[in-house]
Scaffold this active site. Structure first.
Site, PDB file in Angstrom:
ATOM      1  N   PRO A 155       0.845  -1.200   0.000  1.00 24.56           N
ATOM      2  CA  PRO A 155       0.000   0.000   0.000  1.00 24.56           C
ATOM      3  C   PRO A 155       0.878   1.247   0.000  1.00 24.56           C
ATOM      4  O   PRO A 155       1.962   1.256   0.612  1.00 24.56           O
ATOM      5  CB  PRO A 155      -0.783  -0.115   1.318  1.00 24.56           C
ATOM      6  CG  PRO A 155      -0.672  -1.550   1.720  1.00 24.56           C
ATOM      7  CD  PRO A 155       0.649  -2.020   1.213  1.00 24.56           C
ATOM      8  N   LYS A 156       0.425   2.283  -0.672  1.00 21.72           N
ATOM      9  CA  LYS A 156       1.124   3.576  -0.618  1.00 21.72           C
ATOM     10  C   LYS A 156       0.481   4.400   0.492  1.00 21.72           C
ATOM     11  O   LYS A 156      -0.656   4.839   0.364  1.00 21.72           O
ATOM     12  CB  LYS A 156       1.028   4.321  -1.952  1.00 21.72           C
ATOM     13  CG  LYS A 156       1.803   5.633  -1.946  1.00 21.72           C
ATOM     14  CD  LYS A 156       1.647   6.383  -3.247  1.00 21.72           C
ATOM     15  CE  LYS A 156       2.453   7.675  -3.199  1.00 21.72           C
ATOM     16  NZ  LYS A 156       2.052   8.558  -2.079  1.00 21.72           N
ATOM     17  N   TRP A 157       1.205   4.595   1.582  1.00 21.99           N
ATOM     18  CA  TRP A 157       0.653   5.280   2.742  1.00 21.99           C
ATOM     19  C   TRP A 157       0.687   6.784   2.578  1.00 21.99           C
ATOM     20  O   TRP A 157       1.609   7.342   1.975  1.00 21.99           O
ATOM     21  CB  TRP A 157       1.411   4.860   4.004  1.00 21.99           C
ATOM     22  CG  TRP A 157       1.374   3.386   4.242  1.00 21.99           C
ATOM     23  CD1 TRP A 157       2.416   2.505   4.159  1.00 21.99           C
ATOM     24  CD2 TRP A 157       0.213   2.606   4.562  1.00 21.99           C
ATOM     25  NE1 TRP A 157       1.983   1.231   4.411  1.00 21.99           N
ATOM     26  CE2 TRP A 157       0.639   1.259   4.670  1.00 21.99           C
ATOM     27  CE3 TRP A 157      -1.127   2.910   4.774  1.00 21.99           C
ATOM     28  CZ2 TRP A 157      -0.231   0.224   4.976  1.00 21.99           C
ATOM     29  CZ3 TRP A 157      -2.002   1.873   5.089  1.00 21.99           C
ATOM     30  CH2 TRP A 157      -1.558   0.557   5.185  1.00 21.99           C
TER      31      TRP A 157
ATOM     32  N   ASP B  38      -3.192   5.960  -0.338  1.00 24.15           N
ATOM     33  CA  ASP B  38      -3.606   6.677  -1.545  1.00 24.15           C
ATOM     34  C   ASP B  38      -3.093   6.031  -2.819  1.00 24.15           C
ATOM     35  O   ASP B  38      -2.893   6.686  -3.830  1.00 24.15           O
ATOM     36  CB  ASP B  38      -3.194   8.154  -1.489  1.00 24.15           C
ATOM     37  CG  ASP B  38      -1.691   8.366  -1.403  1.00 24.15           C
ATOM     38  OD1 ASP B  38      -0.956   7.366  -1.344  1.00 24.15           O
ATOM     39  OD2 ASP B  38      -1.254   9.522  -1.410  1.00 24.15           O
ATOM     40  N   GLY B  39      -2.897   4.712  -2.771  1.00 27.68           N
ATOM     41  CA  GLY B  39      -2.482   4.020  -3.977  1.00 27.68           C
ATOM     42  C   GLY B  39      -1.686   2.773  -3.659  1.00 27.68           C
ATOM     43  O   GLY B  39      -1.794   2.189  -2.578  1.00 27.68           O
TER      44      GLY B  39
END
Length: 334
Positions: A19-21, A167-168
């Site tokens: 996950p992109k935090w 967010d991605g």
């Protein structure tokens, strides 16, 4: 290690996904009683997050370097607004917030453990080493091990559910060593969304065109359940050759109050003299914009213009359209 923005998740056995935090990227290094927190730009973050420093000093290992992200939990999500509030010049304020809104450190890489440096080894070796390090050391409330998968289907699910703190998706090459200072070997993929917004005002550009003032940015608004129009962001993605005609159109609609709820230049420690200089518009124009993240009732970044919506009634532009089902980031970290 920097990420290159791409439009789609890469596929293949050489990739792993995370996950992109939505937080502050941070290298955390401990050497005995000394703990250093360093941002991507090299800024010292330790004074802003004393609870993370204290937690690092409580770990069993006393010499290591981690790569990760600092986030601030808020309910079932992470709050970037609360995170920003931690960057405050007053030590008393930082101390107060470290108790009221304590941060977490999400770990996704191990660069050194004891006297052994790992940055030159491939990620396929570093990740198991990180998991072993986490099992032995990171049983602490301020630390979490960021999840990883090699499943493309799982990565697609994470991307679809991004929001609330993620967010991605980040894709990393497992066959490469740590890529310090370049964007080789790591890609980021964000989920972009669109929203119909009322143009509640505008700002003139700093530079004139053919000797006249022209629009520089459009101020975007959304209605709440009480019918108040709140300022939620801006777009400055206006083509230069379209600015004169658009300025004429906007100037014909200048009129108070523009925004009836939260307005540009309102109470905020981020407000500047420039942010207060804007022209209010009658709520007549609707524009569809593309955005990547929405939190704290505003767009986190500038938006891109997709199209004008003369077919859309301004009062239809509400916060309701932005509601979405997002993954619970705390569940991902368990």
């Amino acid at each position: 290690m920097e990420a290159r923005s791409v439009d789609a998740i890469p596929r293949g056995g050489e990739w792993q996904y995370e996950p992109k935090w939505d937080g502050f990227r941070c290298l955390l290094a401990r050497n005995g009683s000394n703990v250093d927190l360093r941002s991507k730009s090299g800024e010292d973050l330790a004074r802003y997050f004393p609870e993370v420093v204290a937690a690092a000093l409580e770990l069993k290992a006393d010499r290591f370097t981690l790569d990760g992200e600092i986030v601030v939990p808020h309910g079932k999500s992470f709050s970037f607004d609360a995170l920003l509030q931690r960057i405050h010049p007053a030590a008393s304020r930082v101390k107060k917030l470290s108790v009221e809104t304590p941060a977490l450190y999400l770990v996704f890489d191990l660069l050194a453990s004891g006297a052994k440096g790992l940055a030159e080894t491939a990620l396929r070796e570093r990740r198991p080493a990180l998991e072993a390090f986490a099992q032995a050391n990171l049983k602490n409330s301020r630390f979490r091990l960021s999840p990883v998968t090699t499943s493309y289907a799982t990565a697609k699910k994470w991307l679809a559910q991004s929001g609330g703190g993620s967010d991605g998706v980040i894709a990393k090459r497992i066959d490469l060593p740590y890529q310090a200072g370049n964007r080789d070997g790591m890609q980021k993929i964000k989920k972009f969304r669109s929203a119909d917004c009322v143009v509640g005002g505008f700002r003139y550009a700093t530079n004139k065109i053919a000797g006249r003032n022209v629009v520089g940015s459009l101020l975007l608004g959304l209605y709440d359940d009480d019918g108040l129009l709140h300022h939620v962001g801006f777009t400055s993605a206006i083509k230069a050759d379209e600015k004169p005609a658009l300025t004429d159109r906007l100037e014909a609609l200048i009129g108070e109050p523009g925004f009836t709820g939260n307005a540009p230049g309102g109470p905020s420690r981020w407000s500047t003299e420039r942010s207060a200089k804007w022209c209010p518009l009658k709520p007549k124009l609707v524009i569809e914009v593309c955005y990547d993240h929405f939190s704290g009732e505003r767009f986190r970044h500038g938006t891109s213009i997709l199209r004008w919506r003369p077919d859309k009634a301004p009062r239809q532009c509400t916060f309701e359209q932005l509601k979405q089902k997002a993954a619970d980031p705390m569940k991902l970290l368990k």
